[in-house]
Design a protein around this motif. Structure first.
Motif, PDB file in Angstrom:
ATOM      1  N   HIS A  48      26.173  56.310  38.647  1.00  0.00           N
ATOM      2  CA  HIS A  48      26.950  57.605  39.066  1.00  0.00           C
ATOM      3  C   HIS A  48      27.449  58.190  37.467  1.00  0.00           C
ATOM      4  N   HIS A  50      29.046  60.934  34.758  1.00  0.00           N
ATOM      5  CA  HIS A  50      30.066  61.612  34.016  1.00  0.00           C
ATOM      6  C   HIS A  50      29.748  61.822  32.677  1.00  0.00           C
ATOM      7  N   SER A  84      27.887  63.865  38.763  1.00  0.00           N
ATOM      8  CA  SER A  84      29.128  64.242  39.502  1.00  0.00           C
ATOM      9  C   SER A  84      29.160  65.958  39.477  1.00  0.00           C
ATOM     10  N   ARG A 228      30.137  50.075  45.117  1.00  0.00           N
ATOM     11  CA  ARG A 228      30.148  50.845  43.879  1.00  0.00           C
ATOM     12  C   ARG A 228      31.186  50.174  42.834  1.00  0.00           C
ATOM     13  N   GLU A 232      35.085  53.708  35.971  1.00  0.00           N
ATOM     14  CA  GLU A 232      35.531  54.892  36.531  1.00  0.00           C
ATOM     15  C   GLU A 232      36.685  54.749  37.533  1.00  0.00           C
TER      16      GLU A 232
HETATM   17 ZN    ZN Z   1      32.828  60.223  39.506  1.00  0.00          ZN
END
Ligand code: ZN
Length: 283
Positions: A48, A50, A84, A228, A232
């Protein structure tokens, strides 16, 4: 099923942790890719993503996101890349949807779709209905699978509504985020409420915020969900916050817990098969 291969989704960077909070958060493309490589070896199937600007502040600029996606493809073309579409920098549809136009090796497999608005400790996350729908439609046009993000059960109920209307297409994958102050706490009863209203046949993962990350991992593994994990959501290794975590240590702990629970880790190829995702780029 409890023996299902466990899909591990790595959220290595996020938008919040800065270098002053932890020296371990990967901020540059090179740092993010180094962490992804280590964590892929430890069993991660989804990343995931960013991006950050050179000063460490978050960026939604496709030019900042593209080299990260391309770099992940170079590490392992089967890794599932999720970008994202957060609205925490800029809530407008156009700013958030720009990353969905990335192409070639920079094209993402998935993109985050937060299904409603909520508060974080110091900030609101605003996801207006027209923006959620606009992002969902843009993802569908581009063949990008939504990563459904839900902080409250009603958000997943909205996801089920969108699925019924054909606005999002499955197989569905949902991240249920528990333990954020102000939204759903980490309790078996709250998890049950999310699962009761999720779109049919949703592959679900739990992410625990802060000190709840370890508990979320254990609950997800035991209950037949997926995980997950990453800086983050949580920068500490222990509940007492004495030791700062690295992404590799957090993923290593998930792998240990999965082994104890007799759940094999899903390879990226197995995760793609389960989620009906084709290989993004030819090998
Ligand atoms: Zn995120």
């Amino acid at each position: 099923m409890a023996s299902d291969p466990l899909i591990v989704n790595l959220a290595p960077t996020g938008m919040v942790p800065m270098r002053a909070d932890t020296p371990h958060v990967p901020l540059t493309t090179a740092e993010i890719l180094a962490d992804v490589e280590r964590c892929a070896e430890a069993g991660v199937a989804i990343v995931h993503v960013h991006a950050r600007r050179p000063d460490g502040t978050p960026s939604q600029d496709p030019d900042d996101v593209a080299p990260i996606v391309e770099g992940i493809r170079a590490i392992d073309p089967e890794l599932i890349v999720c970008v994202s579409c957060s609205g925490r920098i800029e809530p407008s549809l156009e700013a958030r949807a720009a990353v969905l136009d990335l192409d070639g090796a920079a094209r993402p497999d998935m993109a985050s779709l937060t299904l409603g608005s909520n508060n974080f400790l110091r900030q609101a996350s605003v996801n207006a209905p027209d923006v959620v729908l606009g992002l969902a439609r843009r993802m569908r046009e581009r063949g990008i699978r939504p990563e459904l993000e839900a902080f409250e059960p009603g958000m997943l109920a909205w996801g089920a509504h969108l699925a019924e209307r054909g606005e999002i297409e499955g197989p569905h994958y949902a991240n249920i985020l528990l333990g954020n102050p102000g939204t759903a706490p980490l309790l078996p009863a709250t998890l049950a409420a999310f699962l009761a209203v999720a779109p049919p046949d949703t592959t679900w993962a739990l992410g625990g915020i802060g000190r709840f990350q370890l508990d979320a991992t254990m609950l997800a593994i035991a209950a037949g969900g997926h995980v997950r994990v990453g800086l983050e959501d949580n920068i500490w290794l222990d509940r007492d916050r004495t030791t700062l975590a690295t992404n590799a240590a957090l993923v290593g702990r998930v792998a240990q817990l999965a082994a104890l629970a007799e759940r094999p880790l899903a390879t990226p190829a197995q995760a793609r098969e389960r989620l009906g995702l084709p290989l993004a780029v030819p090998r």
